[in-house]
Design a protein around this motif. Structure first.
Motif, PDB file in Angstrom:
ATOM      1  N   VAL A 176      38.387  19.002 -28.665  1.00 41.70           N
ATOM      2  CA  VAL A 176      37.287  19.037 -27.709  1.00 41.70           C
ATOM      3  C   VAL A 176      37.103  17.653 -27.095  1.00 41.70           C
ATOM      4  CG1 VAL A 176      36.130  20.934 -28.899  1.00 41.70           C
ATOM      5  CG2 VAL A 176      35.537  18.579 -29.478  1.00 41.70           C
ATOM      6  N   ALA A 177      36.449  17.627 -25.927  1.00 39.89           N
ATOM      7  CA  ALA A 177      36.232  16.343 -25.261  1.00 39.89           C
ATOM      8  C   ALA A 177      34.904  16.335 -24.532  1.00 39.89           C
ATOM      9  CB  ALA A 177      37.362  16.060 -24.275  1.00 39.89           C
ATOM     10  N   VAL A 178      34.330  15.138 -24.488  1.00 37.96           N
ATOM     11  CA  VAL A 178      33.091  14.877 -23.761  1.00 37.96           C
ATOM     12  C   VAL A 178      33.391  13.759 -22.775  1.00 37.96           C
ATOM     13  CG1 VAL A 178      30.721  14.024 -23.996  1.00 37.96           C
ATOM     14  CG2 VAL A 178      31.684  15.523 -25.752  1.00 37.96           C
ATOM     15  N   GLU A 179      32.900  13.902 -21.557  1.00 41.20           N
ATOM     16  CA  GLU A 179      33.087  12.860 -20.540  1.00 41.20           C
ATOM     17  C   GLU A 179      32.499  11.552 -21.034  1.00 41.20           C
ATOM     18  OE1 GLU A 179      34.489  13.261 -17.424  1.00 41.20           O
ATOM     19  OE2 GLU A 179      34.833  15.411 -17.608  1.00 41.20           O
ATOM     20  N   ALA A 180      33.259  10.458 -20.864  1.00 38.63           N
ATOM     21  CA  ALA A 180      32.810   9.136 -21.286  1.00 38.63           C
ATOM     22  C   ALA A 180      32.654   8.188 -20.097  1.00 38.63           C
ATOM     23  CB  ALA A 180      33.791   8.547 -22.295  1.00 38.63           C
ATOM     24  N   GLY A 181      32.708   8.745 -18.897  1.00 32.51           N
ATOM     25  CA  GLY A 181      32.567   7.936 -17.686  1.00 32.51           C
ATOM     26  C   GLY A 181      33.879   7.312 -17.250  1.00 32.51           C
ATOM     27  N   HIS A 182      34.035   7.152 -15.949  1.00 32.07           N
ATOM     28  CA  HIS A 182      35.213   6.510 -15.346  1.00 32.07           C
ATOM     29  C   HIS A 182      36.516   7.198 -15.733  1.00 32.07           C
ATOM     30  CE1 HIS A 182      32.408   3.404 -14.177  1.00 32.07           C
ATOM     31  NE2 HIS A 182      32.069   3.252 -15.444  1.00 32.07           N
ATOM     32  N   GLY A 183      36.483   8.499 -15.975  1.00 28.83           N
ATOM     33  CA  GLY A 183      37.675   9.258 -16.328  1.00 28.83           C
ATOM     34  C   GLY A 183      38.058   9.177 -17.799  1.00 28.83           C
ATOM     35  N   ASN A 184      37.307   8.407 -18.580  1.00 27.42           N
ATOM     36  CA  ASN A 184      37.560   8.277 -20.017  1.00 27.42           C
ATOM     37  C   ASN A 184      36.963   9.473 -20.758  1.00 27.42           C
ATOM     38  OD1 ASN A 184      38.707   5.641 -19.665  1.00 27.42           O
ATOM     39  ND2 ASN A 184      36.626   4.844 -19.500  1.00 27.42           N
ATOM     40  N   LEU A 185      37.433   9.680 -21.994  1.00 32.82           N
ATOM     41  CA  LEU A 185      36.959  10.810 -22.782  1.00 32.82           C
ATOM     42  C   LEU A 185      36.632  10.386 -24.214  1.00 32.82           C
ATOM     43  CD1 LEU A 185      39.711  13.444 -21.859  1.00 32.82           C
ATOM     44  CD2 LEU A 185      37.429  13.235 -20.838  1.00 32.82           C
ATOM     45  N   TYR A 186      35.602  11.018 -24.786  1.00 32.63           N
ATOM     46  CA  TYR A 186      35.370  10.992 -26.223  1.00 32.63           C
ATOM     47  C   TYR A 186      35.974  12.299 -26.720  1.00 32.63           C
ATOM     48  CZ  TYR A 186      31.655   7.649 -25.014  1.00 32.63           C
ATOM     49  OH  TYR A 186      30.944   6.587 -24.517  1.00 32.63           O
ATOM     50  N   GLN A 205      41.278   6.564 -23.032  1.00 30.98           N
ATOM     51  CA  GLN A 205      41.121   5.943 -21.718  1.00 30.98           C
ATOM     52  C   GLN A 205      41.681   6.844 -20.636  1.00 30.98           C
ATOM     53  OE1 GLN A 205      42.685   1.964 -21.993  1.00 30.98           O
ATOM     54  NE2 GLN A 205      40.781   1.238 -22.901  1.00 30.98           N
ATOM     55  N   ALA A 206      41.161   6.690 -19.422  1.00 32.09           N
ATOM     56  CA  ALA A 206      41.493   7.560 -18.296  1.00 32.09           C
ATOM     57  C   ALA A 206      42.997   7.707 -18.085  1.00 32.09           C
ATOM     58  CB  ALA A 206      40.823   7.048 -17.023  1.00 32.09           C
ATOM     59  N   GLN A 207      43.734   6.613 -18.147  1.00 30.93           N
ATOM     60  CA  GLN A 207      45.173   6.691 -17.886  1.00 30.93           C
ATOM     61  C   GLN A 207      45.918   7.499 -18.942  1.00 30.93           C
ATOM     62  OE1 GLN A 207      43.591   3.747 -18.493  1.00 30.93           O
ATOM     63  NE2 GLN A 207      44.687   2.629 -20.087  1.00 30.93           N
ATOM     64  N   ASP A 208      45.310   7.673 -20.116  1.00 32.98           N
ATOM     65  CA  ASP A 208      45.940   8.440 -21.187  1.00 32.98           C
ATOM     66  C   ASP A 208      45.366   9.849 -21.345  1.00 32.98           C
ATOM     67  OD1 ASP A 208      47.482   6.173 -21.871  1.00 32.98           O
ATOM     68  OD2 ASP A 208      45.828   5.401 -23.093  1.00 32.98           O
ATOM     69  N   ALA A 209      44.326  10.152 -20.571  1.00 32.93           N
ATOM     70  CA  ALA A 209      43.614  11.427 -20.725  1.00 32.93           C
ATOM     71  C   ALA A 209      44.399  12.575 -20.109  1.00 32.93           C
ATOM     72  CB  ALA A 209      42.234  11.331 -20.085  1.00 32.93           C
ATOM     73  N   LYS A 210      44.719  13.546 -20.928  1.00 33.94           N
ATOM     74  CA  LYS A 210      45.361  14.776 -20.464  1.00 33.94           C
ATOM     75  C   LYS A 210      44.338  15.887 -20.663  1.00 33.94           C
ATOM     76  CE  LYS A 210      50.062  13.354 -21.223  1.00 33.94           C
ATOM     77  NZ  LYS A 210      50.511  12.421 -22.218  1.00 33.94           N
ATOM     78  N   VAL A 211      43.530  16.095 -19.632  1.00 31.88           N
ATOM     79  CA  VAL A 211      42.381  16.997 -19.764  1.00 31.88           C
ATOM     80  C   VAL A 211      42.765  18.415 -20.147  1.00 31.88           C
ATOM     81  CG1 VAL A 211      40.895  15.630 -18.265  1.00 31.88           C
ATOM     82  CG2 VAL A 211      42.285  17.437 -17.279  1.00 31.88           C
ATOM     83  N   GLU A 212      43.963  18.832 -19.818  1.00 32.05           N
ATOM     84  CA  GLU A 212      44.377  20.194 -20.150  1.00 32.05           C
ATOM     85  C   GLU A 212      44.506  20.400 -21.660  1.00 32.05           C
ATOM     86  OE1 GLU A 212      48.044  17.725 -19.326  1.00 32.05           O
ATOM     87  OE2 GLU A 212      46.193  18.071 -18.236  1.00 32.05           O
ATOM     88  N   ASN A 213      44.507  19.322 -22.429  1.00 36.26           N
ATOM     89  CA  ASN A 213      44.630  19.426 -23.884  1.00 36.26           C
ATOM     90  C   ASN A 213      43.294  19.630 -24.594  1.00 36.26           C
ATOM     91  OD1 ASN A 213      47.372  18.978 -23.602  1.00 36.26           O
ATOM     92  ND2 ASN A 213      47.241  16.804 -24.059  1.00 36.26           N
ATOM     93  N   TYR A 214      42.192  19.621 -23.839  1.00 34.28           N
ATOM     94  CA  TYR A 214      40.871  19.634 -24.462  1.00 34.28           C
ATOM     95  C   TYR A 214      39.974  20.741 -23.927  1.00 34.28           C
ATOM     96  CZ  TYR A 214      42.364  14.971 -25.790  1.00 34.28           C
ATOM     97  OH  TYR A 214      43.067  13.910 -26.300  1.00 34.28           O
ATOM     98  N   VAL A 215      39.027  21.139 -24.773  1.00 34.04           N
ATOM     99  CA  VAL A 215      37.980  22.080 -24.394  1.00 34.04           C
ATOM    100  C   VAL A 215      36.740  21.261 -24.067  1.00 34.04           C
ATOM    101  CG1 VAL A 215      36.470  23.896 -25.278  1.00 34.04           C
ATOM    102  CG2 VAL A 215      38.914  23.935 -25.815  1.00 34.04           C
ATOM    103  N   PHE A 216      36.135  21.528 -22.915  1.00 34.79           N
ATOM    104  CA  PHE A 216      34.974  20.775 -22.451  1.00 34.79           C
ATOM    105  C   PHE A 216      33.679  21.584 -22.480  1.00 34.79           C
ATOM    106  CE2 PHE A 216      38.492  18.456 -20.681  1.00 34.79           C
ATOM    107  CZ  PHE A 216      38.083  17.134 -20.679  1.00 34.79           C
ATOM    108  N   LYS A 217      33.794  22.895 -22.717  1.00 37.11           N
ATOM    109  CA  LYS A 217      32.612  23.756 -22.698  1.00 37.11           C
ATOM    110  C   LYS A 217      32.540  24.559 -23.990  1.00 37.11           C
ATOM    111  CE  LYS A 217      32.697  24.276 -17.706  1.00 37.11           C
ATOM    112  NZ  LYS A 217      31.513  23.970 -17.046  1.00 37.11           N
ATOM    113  N   PRO A 218      31.311  24.854 -24.443  1.00 37.03           N
ATOM    114  CA  PRO A 218      31.158  25.702 -25.635  1.00 37.03           C
ATOM    115  C   PRO A 218      31.695  27.105 -25.388  1.00 37.03           C
ATOM    116  CG  PRO A 218      29.067  24.693 -24.993  1.00 37.03           C
ATOM    117  CD  PRO A 218      30.038  24.412 -23.897  1.00 37.03           C
ATOM    118  N   ALA A 219      31.935  27.837 -26.456  1.00 40.51           N
ATOM    119  CA  ALA A 219      32.478  29.199 -26.364  1.00 40.51           C
ATOM    120  C   ALA A 219      31.510  30.151 -25.674  1.00 40.51           C
ATOM    121  CB  ALA A 219      32.836  29.715 -27.753  1.00 40.51           C
ATOM    122  N   SER A 220      30.209  29.854 -25.727  1.00 41.81           N
ATOM    123  CA  SER A 220      29.212  30.668 -25.032  1.00 41.81           C
ATOM    124  C   SER A 220      28.131  29.742 -24.475  1.00 41.81           C
ATOM    125  CB  SER A 220      28.632  31.731 -25.970  1.00 41.81           C
ATOM    126  OG  SER A 220      28.048  31.140 -27.099  1.00 41.81           O
TER     127      SER A 220
END
Length: 189
Positions: free
Chosen positions: A108-118, A134-149
């Motif tokens: 899972v991931a949470v936006e950390a600003g400037h394209g970075n992720l927690y 960090q943004a340059q290493d972030a592959k957003v397709e690898n993470y879930v950003f929203k709860p299941a419901s």
């Protein structure tokens, strides 16, 4: 148990109340006003719609992060004030708990600003490991950003489960995975 729950960790403010089996919640885009300008009025509105007085609140659940530094601080201060004022118990929830709820193994991931992720790797709804990406290493397709419901329903369920298990905390400890921008700038001087 009557539970007030609050999430100020992102731009979307979520507030709700659990009263028995009933859940009343409200989500609002905090936008330019920010959480400070609307949080108390949204709490008041939710309590009224739940037919609860603030003194009826037996526990306060708060998403302690990671996420917006300012939002987390506002949420922690408000939740602490309410809990102290009415003698309510405190329930700490992370943003990762909300994202991983009712999922087996997930990243899972949470936006950390400037394209970075927690980010967090979770198993059975529990956080196994965390990382700041960090943004340059972030592959957003690898993470879930929203709860299941619905996020409010998930937060209500987590708060209810933690209350039933007696998983209370004495202090809302903000969950920061790194220093704020102001702290990083100060350290560079």
């Amino acid at each position: 148990m009557n539970i007030l729950f609050i999430d100020t960790s992102s731009m979307i403010l979520t507030v709700g109340a659990v009263r028995g089996a009933k859940v009343i919640s409200r989500s609002v885009d905090a936008g330019q006003k920010g959480h400070t300008g609307i949080l108390l009025s949204v709490i008041d509105d939710v309590l009224k719609k739940s037919a609860l007085d603030v003194n009826d609140v037996e526990a306060v659940a708060l998403v302690v992060g990671p996420g917006s530094f300012t939002g987390i601080r506002i949420g922690a201060a408000t939740a602490t004030a309410i809990a102290q004022a009415v003698g309510a118990k405190r329930i700490s929830v992370t943003a990762f708990d909300v994202l991983a709820y009712n999922r087996a193994d997930v990243s899972v991931a949470v936006e950390a600003g400037h394209g970075n992720l927690y980010t967090a790797k979770c198993s059975g709804g529990k956080t196994v490991s965390t990382e700041f990406v960090q943004a340059q290493d972030a592959k957003v397709e690898n993470y879930v950003f929203k709860p299941a419901s619905d996020p409010a329903d998930v937060l209500a369920a987590i708060a209810r489960e933690k209350a039933e298990k007696g998983e209370f905390v004495s202090v809302f400890e903000p969950y920061y995975m790194r220093k704020s921008q102001a702290e990083r700038n100060r350290d560079e001087i």
